[in-house]
Design a protein around this motif. Structure first.
Motif, PDB file in Angstrom:
ATOM      1  N   ARG A   1     -15.252   9.762   3.721  1.00  0.00           N
ATOM      2  CA  ARG A   1     -14.478   8.944   4.903  1.00  0.00           C
ATOM      3  C   ARG A   1     -16.101   9.532   5.720  1.00  0.00           C
ATOM      4  O   ARG A   1     -15.531  11.047   6.219  1.00  0.00           O
ATOM      5  N   ALA A   2     -16.820   8.111   5.649  1.00  0.00           N
ATOM      6  CA  ALA A   2     -17.704   8.611   6.857  1.00  0.00           C
ATOM      7  C   ALA A   2     -18.607   7.097   7.006  1.00  0.00           C
ATOM      8  O   ALA A   2     -18.265   6.115   6.574  1.00  0.00           O
TER       9      ALA A   2
ATOM     10  N   GLU B   1     -18.118   2.758  -0.811  1.00  0.00           N
ATOM     11  CA  GLU B   1     -18.041   3.413  -2.260  1.00  0.00           C
ATOM     12  C   GLU B   1     -18.296   4.649  -1.787  1.00  0.00           C
ATOM     13  O   GLU B   1     -18.017   5.900  -2.786  1.00  0.00           O
ATOM     14  N   LEU B   2     -18.725   5.987  -0.928  1.00  0.00           N
ATOM     15  CA  LEU B   2     -18.585   6.998  -0.703  1.00  0.00           C
ATOM     16  C   LEU B   2     -17.447   7.221  -0.551  1.00  0.00           C
ATOM     17  O   LEU B   2     -16.757   8.407  -1.262  1.00  0.00           O
ATOM     18  N   VAL B   3     -16.421   6.578  -0.148  1.00  0.00           N
ATOM     19  CA  VAL B   3     -14.791   6.848  -0.723  1.00  0.00           C
ATOM     20  C   VAL B   3     -14.841   7.253  -2.188  1.00  0.00           C
ATOM     21  O   VAL B   3     -13.994   7.685  -2.852  1.00  0.00           O
TER      22      VAL B   3
ATOM     23  N   ILE C   1     -22.502  14.749   5.329  1.00  0.00           N
ATOM     24  CA  ILE C   1     -21.450  14.541   5.155  1.00  0.00           C
ATOM     25  C   ILE C   1     -20.916  16.235   5.522  1.00  0.00           C
ATOM     26  O   ILE C   1     -21.996  16.741   5.471  1.00  0.00           O
ATOM     27  N   THR C   2     -19.938  15.967   6.183  1.00  0.00           N
ATOM     28  CA  THR C   2     -19.501  18.340   6.221  1.00  0.00           C
ATOM     29  C   THR C   2     -18.767  18.319   4.830  1.00  0.00           C
ATOM     30  O   THR C   2     -18.246  19.321   4.936  1.00  0.00           O
ATOM     31  N   ASP C   3     -17.446  17.166   5.030  1.00  0.00           N
ATOM     32  CA  ASP C   3     -16.519  17.616   4.450  1.00  0.00           C
ATOM     33  C   ASP C   3     -16.806  18.028   3.081  1.00  0.00           C
ATOM     34  O   ASP C   3     -17.980  17.795   2.284  1.00  0.00           O
TER      35      ASP C   3
END
Length: 179
Positions: A89-90, A81-83, A116-118
């Protein structure tokens, strides 16, 4: 045929495979995986759902997630779901799960957390607006904005003031912490 999910019982054991729409209409338990997204400095991702979606149009949420696919774990669903929704991606950390009565239908909710850093590349069909808020800004927004009720239920179980989210000294009972 629509999206398939596993119908589960009140102990989160698989009973059979059903269409998600039928599970929702019939009030059958199924699984949903969500993630609290935080920045390293503790800010929390808050987003508004598009006005065009069928569930909770125009409401705000602090969780990203969706239904767990057949044969998928809560963690794998949270990562997928994050993608899909944020383009990142995590490896979300599983915090706990609980039986959510839900505003639309009941389900088991697996709550995860990811730092999340991206840069986000949001799916506009899922997210109309987003911002990273400090815990204080988030608490203020909660008072002013219309949030998805299921997300508010999860928030009552998740202490925002802990530096990286869920406080392990206040974890839910062991029976609800397994994935």
């Amino acid at each position: 045929m629509g999206e398939l999910v596993e119908q589960v019982d009140d102990q989160d054991r698989v009973l059979r495979i059903v269409e998600r729409g039928e599970a929702v209409r019939s009030g059958w338990l199924h699984r949903v995986a969500t993630t609290v997204c935080r920045r390293p400095d503790g800010r929390i991702l808050v987003h508004r759902r598009p006005h065009t979606v069928s569930r909770f149009p125009g409401q705000y949420n602090w969780l990203v997630g969706g239904a767990v696919d057949v044969g998928e774990s809560y963690g794998d669903a949270a990562a997928r779901e994050l993608v899909e929704e944020l383009g990142v991606r995590a490896s979300p950390k599983f915090l706990f799960k609980y039986l959510c009565r839900g505003a639309v239908s009941p389900y088991w909710l697996g709550l995860h957390e990811a730092v999340i850093t991206d840069e986000l590349v949001v799916d506009p069909s899922e997210i109309a607006w987003h911002e990273w808020l400090t815990p204080d800004e988030f608490q203020e927004a909660r008072q002013r904005w219309s949030f998805v009720e299921d997300g508010l239920e999860a928030l009552r179980r998740y202490p925002l003031d802990f530096p990286t989210g869920g406080n392990p000294t206040q974890a839910p009972p062991a029976s609800t912490r397994t994935e």
